[in-house]
Design a protein around this motif. Sequence first.
Motif, PDB file in Angstrom:
ATOM      1  N   HIS A 320       0.861  -1.173   0.000  1.00 35.34           N
ATOM      2  CA  HIS A 320       0.000   0.000   0.000  1.00 35.34           C
ATOM      3  C   HIS A 320       0.902   1.229   0.000  1.00 35.34           C
ATOM      4  N   ASP A 321       0.423   2.294  -0.617  1.00 36.63           N
ATOM      5  CA  ASP A 321       1.244   3.505  -0.714  1.00 36.63           C
ATOM      6  C   ASP A 321       1.642   4.041   0.662  1.00 36.63           C
ATOM      7  N   LEU A 322       0.815   3.812   1.676  1.00 37.02           N
ATOM      8  CA  LEU A 322       1.095   4.325   3.010  1.00 37.02           C
ATOM      9  C   LEU A 322       1.952   3.370   3.837  1.00 37.02           C
ATOM     10  N   ILE A 323       2.170   2.143   3.320  1.00 36.98           N
ATOM     11  CA  ILE A 323       3.030   1.190   4.024  1.00 36.98           C
ATOM     12  C   ILE A 323       4.408   1.265   3.395  1.00 36.98           C
ATOM     13  N   PHE A 363      -5.415  -1.016  11.014  1.00 35.42           N
ATOM     14  CA  PHE A 363      -4.799  -0.371   9.854  1.00 35.42           C
ATOM     15  C   PHE A 363      -5.095   1.126   9.839  1.00 35.42           C
ATOM     16  N   LYS A 364      -6.211   1.516  10.407  1.00 35.73           N
ATOM     17  CA  LYS A 364      -6.516   2.945  10.466  1.00 35.73           C
ATOM     18  C   LYS A 364      -5.580   3.645  11.449  1.00 35.73           C
ATOM     19  N   ARG A 365      -5.318   3.031  12.601  1.00 36.44           N
ATOM     20  CA  ARG A 365      -4.444   3.643  13.596  1.00 36.44           C
ATOM     21  C   ARG A 365      -2.973   3.575  13.175  1.00 36.44           C
ATOM     22  N   GLN A 366      -2.550   2.392  12.727  1.00 35.36           N
ATOM     23  CA  GLN A 366      -1.135   2.149  12.497  1.00 35.36           C
ATOM     24  C   GLN A 366      -0.634   2.800  11.225  1.00 35.36           C
ATOM     25  N   TYR A 367      -1.435   2.739  10.147  1.00 40.64           N
ATOM     26  CA  TYR A 367      -0.950   3.212   8.847  1.00 40.64           C
ATOM     27  C   TYR A 367      -1.832   4.305   8.241  1.00 40.64           C
ATOM     28  N   ASP A 368      -2.874   4.692   8.948  1.00 38.02           N
ATOM     29  CA  ASP A 368      -3.825   5.680   8.441  1.00 38.02           C
ATOM     30  C   ASP A 368      -4.458   5.201   7.138  1.00 38.02           C
ATOM     31  N   ILE A 369      -4.731   3.893   7.072  1.00 34.41           N
ATOM     32  CA  ILE A 369      -5.363   3.296   5.893  1.00 34.41           C
ATOM     33  C   ILE A 369      -6.823   3.010   6.232  1.00 34.41           C
ATOM     34  N   ARG A 370      -7.718   3.556   5.451  1.00 30.55           N
ATOM     35  CA  ARG A 370      -9.135   3.269   5.581  1.00 30.55           C
ATOM     36  C   ARG A 370      -9.507   2.207   4.553  1.00 30.55           C
ATOM     37  N   LEU A 371      -9.826   1.007   5.012  1.00 31.24           N
ATOM     38  CA  LEU A 371     -10.157  -0.094   4.100  1.00 31.24           C
ATOM     39  C   LEU A 371     -11.418   0.243   3.309  1.00 31.24           C
ATOM     40  N   LYS A 372     -11.366  -0.015   2.010  1.00 38.14           N
ATOM     41  CA  LYS A 372     -12.511   0.267   1.149  1.00 38.14           C
ATOM     42  C   LYS A 372     -13.591  -0.807   1.289  1.00 38.14           C
TER      43      LYS A 372
END
Length: 981
Positions: A320-323, A363-372
Amino acid sequence: MASPKPPVKEYSPYTWVAGLPIGPQSLHGQTFFREFRRDANLPQLENPNNMMLRKNDFVTKGKPVTLSVNSYVVTKIPDKVVYQYAIKVGSGSEKFALVKKIWHSKFVQSRLGRGWLFDMHSLAWSLTDLGVHEKSMLVDLDAEAPTTPGAPSGQPRRTDGTNEHRISFKRTKQLDLTSVKAYLANRATFDNSILEGINFLDHLLRQWPSERFNQIRRSFFVRDQKPYDLGLGLEAFKGVYQSMRLVQGGNLAINADVSNGAFWATFEVTALCLLLCHCQTTGQLIQTLKPVRGKDGRLYESARFNELRRIRRLRVRCHHDLIKVDRDYVIDYLLETDAQTTIFPFRNRQTGVVEEISIEEYFKRQYDIRLKHPMLPIVQTTKAKVKLPMELLRILPGQKYPFKLNEEQTAAMIKFAVTKPATRKANIENGLRTLDWGKDPYFSHYGLEISSTMVQTKARLLQNPTIQYHATSRTVNPGTKGSWNIQGIKFHLPAPPLARWGIQVWKLSKMDNVKVQWFVGEFLKVYKSHGGVVTAEGERPFIRNFEDQGTDGGLAAQNCIALTGNKYHMAPQIVMFIVPDKFAWRYTSIKKTADCRYALPSQVVQAAHAIRAQPQYLSNVAMKFHTKLGGTTNRIGKSPMGHFKVPTAIIGADVSHSAPGANTPSIASMTMSQDLYAARYAAIAQTNGIRTEMITDFNIRYMMLPLLKSFQKKANGGKLPQHIWYFRDGVSEGQHQPLLDSEVTDMKQLLKREVDPNWSPKFIVIVCSKRHHIRFFPKPGDRMGAGEENPYPGVLVERDVTDPHHNDAFLCSHKAIQGTARPCHYHILINETGLSNGDIYTTIYEQCYTFCRSTTPVSLHPAVYYAHLASKRAAAHEQRSDPEQKLDKVDPARSRETIKSETTMLMDLHHKDRPDFKFSMCHTASPGSAADRMVKETEIAATAGLEDGGSSDQARKNGEPMVAFVIETALPRLMCVLRKK
């Protein structure tokens, strides 16, 4: 009390001499040497007394021709001393990927030096002598994590020392390859040192390509080539195959060929799941994968969720771009929970507090990724604590697809793989340029050299036979064309008159009654022109238009057969089904119903062909119809016994296995000729355990005895044959001796024990195989050897590419319809009759013209061809919902059932769930009349079954004869051997 079932014999693929760290007791040893012996033409370590050896009495019949073969002679064998080492990495049970990473680490390679070969299991070779004492080294993978091949870039180093591994070396052998040269020159006998030397050369051949390309066994695929789409997330690639073989003429040779492989496409895992589940949107996929409620009210995995089990063991990358760091994982299975409902304990590094959070929240806390798509199932990886959202995973390239292709994918693969001989030859040469033997650093290090020119061999073109049809029709001499026309020709022996038959038409076929009546008229016209007899009733078959109810071919067959029987007040002779497409599940269910419930021949016709009703197509259908009704299409030779001088029975046997990963039994089948000139056959099939290649002695008994009795009655006036030819398919060269020790010995003992102790028929045992990579390339413009680029039917090769010791040959008996012809490889293991090789191969070739439903010679002996068809048909008799794995048709309440071994797999004919119907003529036929006898037989066929719904396995336990089914010639006519009272 029921008698116990006889034990199944088990054999190792070879006899091994102690002293090597790999033996038949290890799974790797069995797998490797089974393939190695097959590909390298290795004999047994102890030459069996009863296996026929090559006598160099080459066939002189026919005309001489010269061909090129895709084989390349080894011109120089290394003469240096090679040291063999036993390698142990860690405890010896480490996974392949870890072993590979350790071996290729800079630490190991810098200390070993150049030129080391390692099989990535337990054997290594080098020109360096490390001494007799064991050496070891400790490898710290974390110390070179950023640069170790296969390690994720930027992975942090560990400090707890848990990534250290010990690798040990112990010299076990000193190989002198001069023994291999002596053996090839017939100056030495085969022993363990020669096997070890050839084993080393085989690894030497593969070492450099395995470092540069994607390796699948002995095939190598370039990673950056353009893929060919096969559909449903699969791609096809072309590669190059190479294998070292011992060949006739005292040489080592490399068999090089084109290899075609199916691979998983480099997709997002979510996109792949959409394709596999036939869903258009992610929302539809989420709904499809939800558990469903069964008939018992409990929740079960949905059929589509079960379908996704095939993505197990896929290597994926979490990206992922944020990982910032890409990590690779292996899928273990899918969880039934999603990212919102999968909870795990999470420790906050800043506060040290442990709390239960969902994967979505993590994933929202750790990588600021919101799963679609947080409601998609979660992927459980092989690392127990790692669970990942599906939408963040991408499939890594170069992963072989291990399952059976479906119909559409198979058709696409054939289209991709089929090439004309000139194109295939060019592809082989291009593959050799890719391998680049001349620049192989390992070849130059050890001193191996290979010719870059194909072998030129002297072959024979056997004379084609003259085909006999009805006495009032002309004979046919196809010459070298490999095909002939039967327009205006009557079949050899007529079938009983066609009087009672029905036609089932699917509505989707778009054939109304007018079109069906026209097709019936055209078909009967052609059928009668070939000598078929049709009664007045047979001119007006029962016709039923079926209102489509899904794809249930079994229901359609059941209703059509019942209604046809009610029309004629008697069991129909045959039923035809006109279907709208090639859907395999419909075809299989039709055959299963007709075979198992009614023991009735059936013929399936595609509507597209029926609408056109071309004469050649109608003749092909007429051949099948005629054979299924009991007729004989043609024969070879005018004498009462055809090719043979004494009464001879021809037996063919095959064991077919399920697709990789399927827990379904192997199917053993056996065929036997039913006339003295071997034009008509009967077949029996039964389950044979899970992936068991040797036919069990139990199955030998219950398949061979009924067939032999039928041969006596129909072909030889109650007398037993003097000669028996046994053709066996699907056996690798490493299993030839187990075949003789098991199946052939069981047959001879059976005949002595249960038929006649004073009867000793003479056997010819022949193993035939088409799973090889030998191809013939005639010289351009050679009128003696080639027709349209491929060799003429009848080309026989006994030199240069055959086994140097055993009696084998390659026979190209057919005309390739498309692509490059693949010859059949025949091994004569036993010949007790005294017939010459020329007589045997000529007989095999001529009998290839007697295949009952073809106007071309077939590529292997018909006895084996029929056995293969019987095994394939028997798979439809398994008691499961969908043999083609169309999981959308499976009852979810059965989705968790485990298929048992061989106890209940094949349905008996006239199974207990057959429809209950009788024919009214039972009450009107005159007692004792022919019609009355037929009605009684019909009642038995319609209503008989095992008492109390028992299975064939129950009959086995009671010691009573029971076979799955008996089929005469190309699956036309089925009989049931019921329980004797």
